[in-house]
Structure formats: C-alpha cells, structure tokens
Write a protein that holds these residues in place. Structure first.
Motif, PDB file in Angstrom:
ATOM      1  N   LEU A  49      76.707 -38.139  22.232  1.00 51.73           N
ATOM      2  CA  LEU A  49      76.006 -39.181  22.994  1.00 51.73           C
ATOM      3  C   LEU A  49      74.565 -39.318  22.489  1.00 51.73           C
ATOM      4  O   LEU A  49      74.058 -40.437  22.307  1.00 51.73           O
ATOM      5  CB  LEU A  49      76.001 -38.834  24.490  1.00 51.73           C
ATOM      6  CG  LEU A  49      77.354 -38.958  25.194  1.00 51.73           C
ATOM      7  CD1 LEU A  49      77.280 -38.383  26.608  1.00 51.73           C
ATOM      8  CD2 LEU A  49      77.814 -40.423  25.267  1.00 51.73           C
ATOM      9  N   ARG A  50      73.931 -38.166  22.231  1.00 53.49           N
ATOM     10  CA  ARG A  50      72.533 -38.197  21.759  1.00 53.49           C
ATOM     11  C   ARG A  50      72.426 -38.920  20.411  1.00 53.49           C
ATOM     12  O   ARG A  50      71.533 -39.740  20.197  1.00 53.49           O
ATOM     13  CB  ARG A  50      72.014 -36.765  21.655  1.00 53.49           C
ATOM     14  CG  ARG A  50      70.541 -36.707  21.335  1.00 53.49           C
ATOM     15  CD  ARG A  50      69.985 -35.307  21.461  1.00 53.49           C
ATOM     16  NE  ARG A  50      69.874 -34.861  22.827  1.00 53.49           N
ATOM     17  CZ  ARG A  50      70.321 -33.680  23.278  1.00 53.49           C
ATOM     18  NH1 ARG A  50      70.927 -32.843  22.466  1.00 53.49           N
ATOM     19  NH2 ARG A  50      70.158 -33.346  24.536  1.00 53.49           N
ATOM     20  N   GLU A  51      73.386 -38.611  19.553  1.00 57.50           N
ATOM     21  CA  GLU A  51      73.372 -39.255  18.230  1.00 57.50           C
ATOM     22  C   GLU A  51      73.473 -40.776  18.375  1.00 57.50           C
ATOM     23  O   GLU A  51      72.789 -41.548  17.703  1.00 57.50           O
ATOM     24  CB  GLU A  51      74.560 -38.717  17.420  1.00 57.50           C
ATOM     25  CG  GLU A  51      74.501 -39.056  15.952  1.00 57.50           C
ATOM     26  CD  GLU A  51      75.760 -38.593  15.225  1.00 57.50           C
ATOM     27  OE1 GLU A  51      76.268 -39.370  14.407  1.00 57.50           O
ATOM     28  OE2 GLU A  51      76.250 -37.475  15.512  1.00 57.50           O
ATOM     29  N   ARG A  52      74.320 -41.184  19.333  1.00 60.33           N
ATOM     30  CA  ARG A  52      74.515 -42.626  19.545  1.00 60.33           C
ATOM     31  C   ARG A  52      73.253 -43.256  20.135  1.00 60.33           C
ATOM     32  O   ARG A  52      72.847 -44.366  19.757  1.00 60.33           O
ATOM     33  CB  ARG A  52      75.723 -42.816  20.471  1.00 60.33           C
ATOM     34  CG  ARG A  52      76.218 -44.225  20.570  1.00 60.33           C
ATOM     35  CD  ARG A  52      76.744 -44.689  19.208  1.00 60.33           C
ATOM     36  NE  ARG A  52      77.057 -46.114  19.246  1.00 60.33           N
ATOM     37  CZ  ARG A  52      76.122 -47.061  19.197  1.00 60.33           C
ATOM     38  NH1 ARG A  52      74.855 -46.756  19.068  1.00 60.33           N
ATOM     39  NH2 ARG A  52      76.478 -48.333  19.266  1.00 60.33           N
ATOM     40  N   VAL A  53      72.610 -42.537  21.073  1.00 56.86           N
ATOM     41  CA  VAL A  53      71.363 -43.037  21.676  1.00 56.86           C
ATOM     42  C   VAL A  53      70.298 -43.172  20.596  1.00 56.86           C
ATOM     43  O   VAL A  53      69.591 -44.176  20.517  1.00 56.86           O
ATOM     44  CB  VAL A  53      70.877 -42.097  22.812  1.00 56.86           C
ATOM     45  CG1 VAL A  53      69.442 -42.443  23.226  1.00 56.86           C
ATOM     46  CG2 VAL A  53      71.799 -42.198  24.021  1.00 56.86           C
ATOM     47  N   ASP A  54      70.230 -42.163  19.720  1.00 57.69           N
ATOM     48  CA  ASP A  54      69.218 -42.191  18.659  1.00 57.69           C
ATOM     49  C   ASP A  54      69.430 -43.372  17.713  1.00 57.69           C
ATOM     50  O   ASP A  54      68.476 -43.894  17.137  1.00 57.69           O
ATOM     51  CB  ASP A  54      69.243 -40.873  17.861  1.00 57.69           C
ATOM     52  CG  ASP A  54      68.627 -39.731  18.671  1.00 57.69           C
ATOM     53  OD1 ASP A  54      67.959 -40.028  19.681  1.00 57.69           O
ATOM     54  OD2 ASP A  54      68.840 -38.554  18.314  1.00 57.69           O
ATOM     55  N   HIS A  55      70.668 -43.797  17.566  1.00 57.09           N
ATOM     56  CA  HIS A  55      70.918 -44.963  16.709  1.00 57.09           C
ATOM     57  C   HIS A  55      70.219 -46.192  17.282  1.00 57.09           C
ATOM     58  O   HIS A  55      69.652 -47.009  16.556  1.00 57.09           O
ATOM     59  CB  HIS A  55      72.426 -45.202  16.572  1.00 57.09           C
ATOM     60  CG  HIS A  55      72.756 -46.378  15.732  1.00 57.09           C
ATOM     61  ND1 HIS A  55      73.038 -47.615  16.264  1.00 57.09           N
ATOM     62  CD2 HIS A  55      72.818 -46.521  14.387  1.00 57.09           C
ATOM     63  CE1 HIS A  55      73.272 -48.465  15.277  1.00 57.09           C
ATOM     64  NE2 HIS A  55      73.140 -47.822  14.123  1.00 57.09           N
ATOM     65  N   GLY A  56      70.275 -46.304  18.611  1.00 57.66           N
ATOM     66  CA  GLY A  56      69.408 -47.262  19.285  1.00 57.66           C
ATOM     67  C   GLY A  56      69.926 -48.675  19.466  1.00 57.66           C
ATOM     68  O   GLY A  56      69.254 -49.514  20.063  1.00 57.66           O
ATOM     69  N   ILE A  57      71.107 -48.968  18.995  1.00 55.36           N
ATOM     70  CA  ILE A  57      71.650 -50.324  19.221  1.00 55.36           C
ATOM     71  C   ILE A  57      72.945 -50.187  20.002  1.00 55.36           C
ATOM     72  O   ILE A  57      73.828 -49.403  19.626  1.00 55.36           O
ATOM     73  CB  ILE A  57      71.888 -51.054  17.877  1.00 55.36           C
ATOM     74  CG1 ILE A  57      70.539 -51.239  17.168  1.00 55.36           C
ATOM     75  CG2 ILE A  57      72.548 -52.414  18.119  1.00 55.36           C
ATOM     76  CD1 ILE A  57      70.652 -51.873  15.806  1.00 55.36           C
ATOM     77  N   PHE A  58      73.054 -50.912  21.091  1.00 57.66           N
ATOM     78  CA  PHE A  58      74.183 -50.707  22.011  1.00 57.66           C
ATOM     79  C   PHE A  58      74.968 -52.003  22.226  1.00 57.66           C
ATOM     80  O   PHE A  58      75.163 -52.464  23.350  1.00 57.66           O
ATOM     81  CB  PHE A  58      73.664 -50.137  23.347  1.00 57.66           C
ATOM     82  CG  PHE A  58      72.752 -48.951  23.131  1.00 57.66           C
ATOM     83  CD1 PHE A  58      73.259 -47.760  22.628  1.00 57.66           C
ATOM     84  CD2 PHE A  58      71.384 -49.038  23.376  1.00 57.66           C
ATOM     85  CE1 PHE A  58      72.416 -46.677  22.384  1.00 57.66           C
ATOM     86  CE2 PHE A  58      70.537 -47.956  23.139  1.00 57.66           C
ATOM     87  CZ  PHE A  58      71.063 -46.773  22.640  1.00 57.66           C
ATOM     88  N   GLY A  59      75.421 -52.551  21.132  1.00 59.15           N
ATOM     89  CA  GLY A  59      76.157 -53.819  21.215  1.00 59.15           C
ATOM     90  C   GLY A  59      77.607 -53.624  21.638  1.00 59.15           C
ATOM     91  O   GLY A  59      78.034 -52.525  21.978  1.00 59.15           O
ATOM     92  N   TYR A  60      78.370 -54.723  21.568  1.00 54.40           N
ATOM     93  CA  TYR A  60      79.791 -54.675  21.946  1.00 54.40           C
ATOM     94  C   TYR A  60      80.518 -53.601  21.138  1.00 54.40           C
ATOM     95  O   TYR A  60      80.256 -53.412  19.952  1.00 54.40           O
ATOM     96  CB  TYR A  60      80.452 -56.041  21.712  1.00 54.40           C
ATOM     97  CG  TYR A  60      79.928 -57.117  22.635  1.00 54.40           C
ATOM     98  CD1 TYR A  60      80.135 -57.033  24.008  1.00 54.40           C
ATOM     99  CD2 TYR A  60      79.234 -58.216  22.133  1.00 54.40           C
ATOM    100  CE1 TYR A  60      79.656 -58.017  24.855  1.00 54.40           C
ATOM    101  CE2 TYR A  60      78.748 -59.200  22.982  1.00 54.40           C
ATOM    102  CZ  TYR A  60      78.966 -59.101  24.340  1.00 54.40           C
ATOM    103  OH  TYR A  60      78.495 -60.067  25.184  1.00 54.40           O
TER     104      TYR A  60
END
Ligand SMILES: Cc1ncc(COP(=O)(O)O)c(C=O)c1O
Length: 387
Positions: A49-60
């Motif tokens: 989850l942290r890795e995904r948050v760090d990516h910073g874009i939360f599109g479809y």
C-alpha cells in the motif's frame, strides 16, 4: 509480528474505537464489539500500500490476472478448493454482494432462509429489500450449535428462494462439517433453493477444525451456490473494502454481474485490489501466527470465566475470533444485562438479542486484540456480572 503491541486506534475514524458514542451513547468504554482486529495487517500488505501511495497517482484501476491468480492459489492452498479465474466476481464487500444476490434472484415478498442467532445484517439485508425472513434456529446442544434438519427442511419446503448460510457461523462459532454442509446442500438442491454462502470467516479457523467451502463438496452444489469471501476479516482490512465472489454457474454469474452493473459497480478501489493481492500472496505465515494468538486469548477467557463467573457459559468457537457467551443463568433481562456491562463494566460488547431468536441473554466478545485488552475486558466483565 508482535500481536502484544497496544496500538492506539483512537481518532483514526475507527468504527470500533471512535463509533461508540453512536453505538452506546458514550465513548469511555473498552471496545470489544465490532468484528475487526486491533492488529496491524501483514507487513507485506502495508509495504504494498505504501509503495502505491508513494507512486502518487490514483486513477481508475483494473483487475489484473495476478490478482485473480493470487485468489485461486489461496483458495486452493488454504481450503483445497480449485476454482477457475472466470468464476470470480468482485465487490466492495460481502454485504453488498448479498444485497446483489437478493436483488438478482428474488422478488419482493420472497422468503430467504437464515439460521439464528446470526449476524444482525442478515435480517436487515432481507428486510431492507422487502423480502421475508424465514428462520430455522440453530439448536444449542451440550455447548455446541447444531442444525435442526427436520425444521430446516420444513422451512425450505415452505417456498424459500435463497438460503443465506454463515460459514463459519457468526456468532455461533461453528465450523460446519462436511456431513452437515452436504445435508444442507442436498436439501437446497431438492427444493431448488439457491445457496448464498457467506464465508468471510473462512480463513479464521485454527486446527483441528477445517473450513470446507460448501460449493467445493460437489459439482451439483457448486452449480447452485454463490460463495462470498474476502481478505478483510482475515487480515484486518475491513476499511479498504474489497471482497470477491466465486460463482461457477455461468447463468448465475452473468445475472450477478448484470445486477452489479445496473447498480453502477464496475471496479475495486485501488487500495482494496492491492491489499487483497499482497495479503493472499504473502499473508499465510502472519495468519497462522494470528490464529495461535487469538486461540490463546480464547483459552484465557474460557479459563477466567470458568473460574470466576460460573453462571456464564462460553460457547467455544471452532472458528472466528468472536466468543459467544451464554449469560442466561444470571436471570437478567437483555436491558439489565446491557446496562450492567455498559455502565458497571464500561465494556462495549455486542448484545445477543440483535442476532435474532435464540440470541437473547448472550453477548459476543471480540478477542482479536492484544492480551492486555483481553485481560482488562475480562476484569470488566467480572465487575459487571460478578456477585
Ligand atoms: C458473517 C459476516 N458477513 C459479512 C460481514 C461484513 O462483510 P463486509 O465488510 O465485506 O461487507 C461480517 C463482518 O463482521 C460478518 O461477520
């Protein structure tokens, strides 16, 4: 993983810790009610989850093959159930999935069978959809709940459309055995009743008990069954809202997908999909440890109640982290029992009358928490109900 760690959950928008005011009218209780854990999920889930948050874009977000595969591998290794990727459907939760099933396969006024005492929303889901509850109460025999099969058949015969099964059963703590599941499924087949099997607690079963998905027992059972599972109870991820359904019968699956689409559902949320895949891929060891820890909490509650509250009977859970406690010998009304536990004990439990007929005089205690909380909870229960 240190399950002893006492993590402050106050002011985190937690229903269990911050929602007591609306549930009980006060906030200063020890919360052992709502069915989530006070443990962090496996580290690999938090890292993903942290890795995904760090990516910073939360599109479809799309459903990937690797998520499908992680689920198939999990059901195969943990439950000996080999499912096909094409049988999967996704949903934000088991509750939304049951609603979809009710809307897909019944009409207003139709009967849906439950086995009380059972998880409160089972009644609410049926009633909110203007369907009718048919109930075949479980029978408590020597401290263990059983199905009254004569009554079960009579209820099916009366024109039920769906049997809503809780497996393992919340709050009775039963992990249904093959023979029991087979008998239930055979009767459903005989009376053309669909089985909606809520198996959200499937993974929370320590040895020697073993969860058996009802649809895994026979192809003809799989053909009439919708199975609802999720990583959310198992790995303490209820807030990320992600679950899946296994529907082998293509006609049933197509209908479920069509009703989901008509409600506007199209995808899992980004964090739900990521947490689910990481949990199923990497969470096995964490889960085995958690189950041991929870079992030792259950043993502690059983021993303490046995020694200090002899009028209470613990229904030893074969699965789940919820302990169903029979307080009927105290001779208190439900209102008195509740008042004593909330006001004298300052303890938030779930109260049995909300679980339908047969729940009166019981309470449900959640022990997926550090031992320190369990010790304090039992102390408060003794203050509330001792002498
Ligand atoms: C038997 C049962 N079904 C469903 C749920 C909730 O499912 P979800 O959060 O996926 O809607 C719970 C939560 O306590 C439960 O105990």
């Amino acid at each position: 993983m240190n399950f002893d760690e006492n993590i402050d959950r106050k002011n985190t928008r937690s229903l269990k810790w911050d929602g007591m005011k609306s549930g009980f009218g006060r906030e200063d209780l020890l919360p052992m009610w709502v069915a989530d854990m006070d443990f962090r999920p496996p580290k690999e889930v938090i890292d993903a989850l942290r890795e995904r948050v760090d990516h910073g874009i939360f599109g479809y977000t799309i459903i990937t093959d690797s998520l499908n595969r992680a689920i198939c591998d999990w059901t195969s290794t943990r439950h000996g159930w080999n499912i096909k990727q094409e049988w999967l459907l996704y949903s934000p939760g088991v509750i939304p999935s049951v609603h979809t099933a009710i809307q897909a396969f019944t009409d207003p006024g139709d009967k849906i069978l439950v086995q009380s005492p059972v998880y409160t929303p089972f009644f609410q889901m049926i009633e909110r959809n203007s369907r009718e509850v048919a109930n075949s109460p479980l029978v408590l025999k020597n401290g263990r709940y059983e199905v009254d099969f004569d009554d079960f058949e009579k209820k099916l015969e009366s024109g039920v459309k769906i049997f809503l099964l809780s497996s393992p059963h919340n709050p009775a703590g039963r992990v249904w055995e093959k023979e029991e599941l087979t008998k239930m499924a055979e009767l459903c087949r005989k009376y053309n009743v669909l089985i909606a099997s809520d198996e959200i607690h499937a993974d929370l079963v320590p040895a020697p008990h073993k969860h058996v998905p009802i649809a895994s027992l026979d192809e003809s059972f799989a053909d009439i069954t919708l199975t609802f599972m999720a990583p959310t109870k198992t790995f303490n991820l209820a807030g990320v809202q992600a679950s899946f359904m296994v529907v082998p019968n293509k006609k049933l699956r197509t209908k479920m997908a069509a009703v989901q689409a008509s409600d506007g559902f199209s995808m899992l949320n980004t964090f739900g999909a990521i947490a689910m895949e990481a949990a199923y891929r990497h969470g096995g060891t964490w889960l085995d440890e958690a189950l041991k820890y929870i079992r030792s909490n259950i043993d502690y509650v059983k021993a303490e109640i046995g020694s200090h509250l002899p009028d209470l009977e613990v229904i030893d859970p074969e699965g789940t982290y919820l302990i169903w406690i029979d307080c009927r010998k105290l001779g208190l009304s439900d209102a008195e029992l509740k008042k004593r536990i909330l006001e004298k004990g300052e303890l938030a439990l779930n109260f049995g009358h909300a679980y339908g007929p047969g729940g009166e005089g019981f309470v449900r205690m959640n022990v997926a928490c550090p031992k320190e909380t369990v010790i304090e909870g039992v102390k408060r229960l003794r203050t509330a109900l001792g002498e």
